[in-house]
Design an enzyme around this catalytic site. Structure first.
Site, PDB file in Angstrom:
ATOM      1  N   GLU A  52      36.444   0.224   8.370  1.00 54.73           N
ATOM      2  CA  GLU A  52      35.583   0.425   9.453  1.00 54.73           C
ATOM      3  C   GLU A  52      35.023   1.853   9.809  1.00 54.73           C
ATOM      4  O   GLU A  52      35.075   2.088  10.971  1.00 54.73           O
ATOM      5  CB  GLU A  52      35.977  -0.509  10.656  1.00 54.73           C
ATOM      6  N   THR A  99      28.006   5.276   6.862  1.00 59.12           N
ATOM      7  CA  THR A  99      28.131   5.915   5.594  1.00 59.12           C
ATOM      8  C   THR A  99      29.069   5.600   4.646  1.00 59.12           C
ATOM      9  O   THR A  99      29.029   5.293   3.436  1.00 59.12           O
ATOM     10  CB  THR A  99      28.291   7.652   5.669  1.00 59.12           C
ATOM     11  N   LEU A 153      42.752   4.299  15.279  1.00 56.74           N
ATOM     12  CA  LEU A 153      43.185   3.397  14.208  1.00 56.74           C
ATOM     13  C   LEU A 153      44.208   2.684  14.271  1.00 56.74           C
ATOM     14  O   LEU A 153      45.064   2.126  13.255  1.00 56.74           O
ATOM     15  CB  LEU A 153      43.201   4.190  12.852  1.00 56.74           C
ATOM     16  N   SER A 169      27.657   3.944  20.699  1.00 58.98           N
ATOM     17  CA  SER A 169      27.837   2.589  20.251  1.00 58.98           C
ATOM     18  C   SER A 169      28.842   1.721  21.145  1.00 58.98           C
ATOM     19  O   SER A 169      29.344   0.816  20.500  1.00 58.98           O
ATOM     20  CB  SER A 169      28.229   2.556  18.742  1.00 58.98           C
ATOM     21  N   HIS A 180      63.734 -14.988  -4.907  1.00 63.25           N
ATOM     22  CA  HIS A 180      62.280 -15.674  -4.506  1.00 63.25           C
ATOM     23  C   HIS A 180      62.298 -16.743  -3.795  1.00 63.25           C
ATOM     24  O   HIS A 180      63.818 -17.321  -3.384  1.00 63.25           O
ATOM     25  CB  HIS A 180      61.712 -15.839  -5.789  1.00 63.25           C
ATOM     26  N   GLU A 187      62.140 -20.256  -3.630  1.00 65.19           N
ATOM     27  CA  GLU A 187      62.770 -21.290  -4.158  1.00 65.19           C
ATOM     28  C   GLU A 187      64.110 -20.892  -4.116  1.00 65.19           C
ATOM     29  O   GLU A 187      65.137 -21.951  -3.971  1.00 65.19           O
ATOM     30  CB  GLU A 187      62.192 -21.882  -5.375  1.00 65.19           C
ATOM     31  N   CYS A 201      57.568 -19.066 -10.400  1.00 61.84           N
ATOM     32  CA  CYS A 201      57.264 -18.185 -11.248  1.00 61.84           C
ATOM     33  C   CYS A 201      57.988 -18.470 -12.617  1.00 61.84           C
ATOM     34  O   CYS A 201      58.961 -19.452 -12.632  1.00 61.84           O
ATOM     35  CB  CYS A 201      57.799 -16.711 -10.777  1.00 61.84           C
TER      36      CYS A 201
END
Length: 344
Positions: free
Chosen positions: A269, A273, A207, A171, A53, A55, A79
């Site tokens: 996105e 619908t 995408l 669009s 971690h 630290e 933690c």
């Protein structure tokens, strides 16, 4: 004890370090060890599951005893449990750290409690420094911890009168280049990007997250939801990441599977619908509405039926920010009945 200027600067640095770590099942965390005089002794961050971690990563760069009387500045509460690695709270105590400043509480029932353990041992502890910035960095992980599913952002672009497209279905583009660039930047910050099969078949989106003509280094995993088949030559099949296809309309099941795969943030996105389905199911943590100063009229609304039959049943939102983007305006909001920690 108030947080001092050296500790504030160290927290800013710790947040930069945290962002170097990978997104995944573990949070991105950074740590800076300061001398009693406020000088940086060591820095560290979490490099991924199974690695030390933040630290411990920072302490490992010091000679034994060098951290005695030092201050540890960490983006997340140290933690208090033993997993693949030992408790960071104990590591700090054993190193002789006398003060800890951290940004966010650890929401885990097992991993939380490190601050109390440190205080009980006589360590000075301050929480909340630059909490908003830390929250923005790991909001997906926080939502996953609290709700057991990925953090969901639903995005749409609309005209001033609430339309997502003209009457003929066109669009591109309602919004301007600044707004579109902002969308791609936010795509790159998400673990996954989701569309419905209707949008995929109508628009054949790639995408991807693009920075101008180039791809961002970090790309979201494409997710396609719906029962219609995806053509073999669809652009999404050429995405740098392998797409996930869900032949279902059960959004809870989709999010559960994504969560099991370690995906912590989903950028939706996929058109009116899919956006409406997520809203109706109560599965939205953040709304991004890009509003263009144009009028379209007609019936192609940005949202369709979301289960609201009376004004009393309206989905109320809290606006976090109104952000101008060129000629357009971005509304960033979260559900009003959801606590900010779980929503943003």
């Amino acid at each position: 004890m108030a947080v001092n200027e050296a500790e504030r600067r160290a927290m800013s640095r710790a947040l930069e370090l945290a962002a170097l770590g990978p997104r995944g099942v573990n949070p991105q965390v950074g740590a800076v060890i300061l001398s009693p005089e406020g000088d940086i002794l060591a820095e560290g961050w979490h490099h991924g599951a199974g690695s030390p971690h933040a630290e411990v990563d920072a302490l490992s760069k010091l000679d034994p005893g060098a951290a005695r009387g030092a201050t540890a500045v960490v983006t997340l509460e140290p933690c208090n449990h033993t997993g693949r690695t030992g408790p960071c709270a104990v590591a700090l105590l054993e190193a002789g750290v006398s003060r800890v400043v951290y940004a966010l509480d650890d929401p885990g029932a097992v991993s939380g409690g490190g601050a109390d353990r440190l205080r009980a041992a006589g360590v000075s502890v301050d929480a909340g420094e630059q909490a908003d910035s830390a929250h923005a960095l790991i909001h997906g992980w926080l939502t996953a911890q609290r709700l057991g599913r990925p953090h969901v952002t639903v995005k749409w672009a609309q005209s001033l009168d609430g339309r997502a497209a003209a009457s003929d279905g066109s669009s591109q583009w309602i919004t301007g280049p600044e707004a579109r660039a902002d969308v791609h930047r936010r795509r790159a910050a998400a673990d996954a990007i989701a569309v419905g099969t209707g949008t995929l078949l109508a628009d054949d989106p790639s995408l991807t997250a693009r920075d101008g003509d180039a791809l961002y280094e970090q790309q979201p995993i494409p997710v396609v939801i719906g029962s219609r088949a995806t053509p073999d030559d669809a652009a999404v099949r050429r995405h740098p990441k392998t797409a996930l296809f869900y032949d279902t309309h059960d959004l809870h099941a989709v999010l559960a599977d994504l969560h099991a795969r370690g995906i912590q943030s989903v950028f939706v996105e996929g058109g009116p619908t899919l956006a409406s389905a997520f809203v109706a199911a109560g599965l939205v943590d953040r709304v991004l509405a890009y509003i263009a100063p144009v009028l379209l009229g007609g019936d192609r609304l940005a949202l369709t039926d979301i289960g609201v039959e009376s004004i009393d049943a309206a989905h109320r939102l809290t606006i976090d920010e109104w952000q101008p983007l060129g000629a357009d305006l971005l509304a960033i909001a979260h559900p009003a009945l959801t606590t900010e920690e779980g929503a943003a």
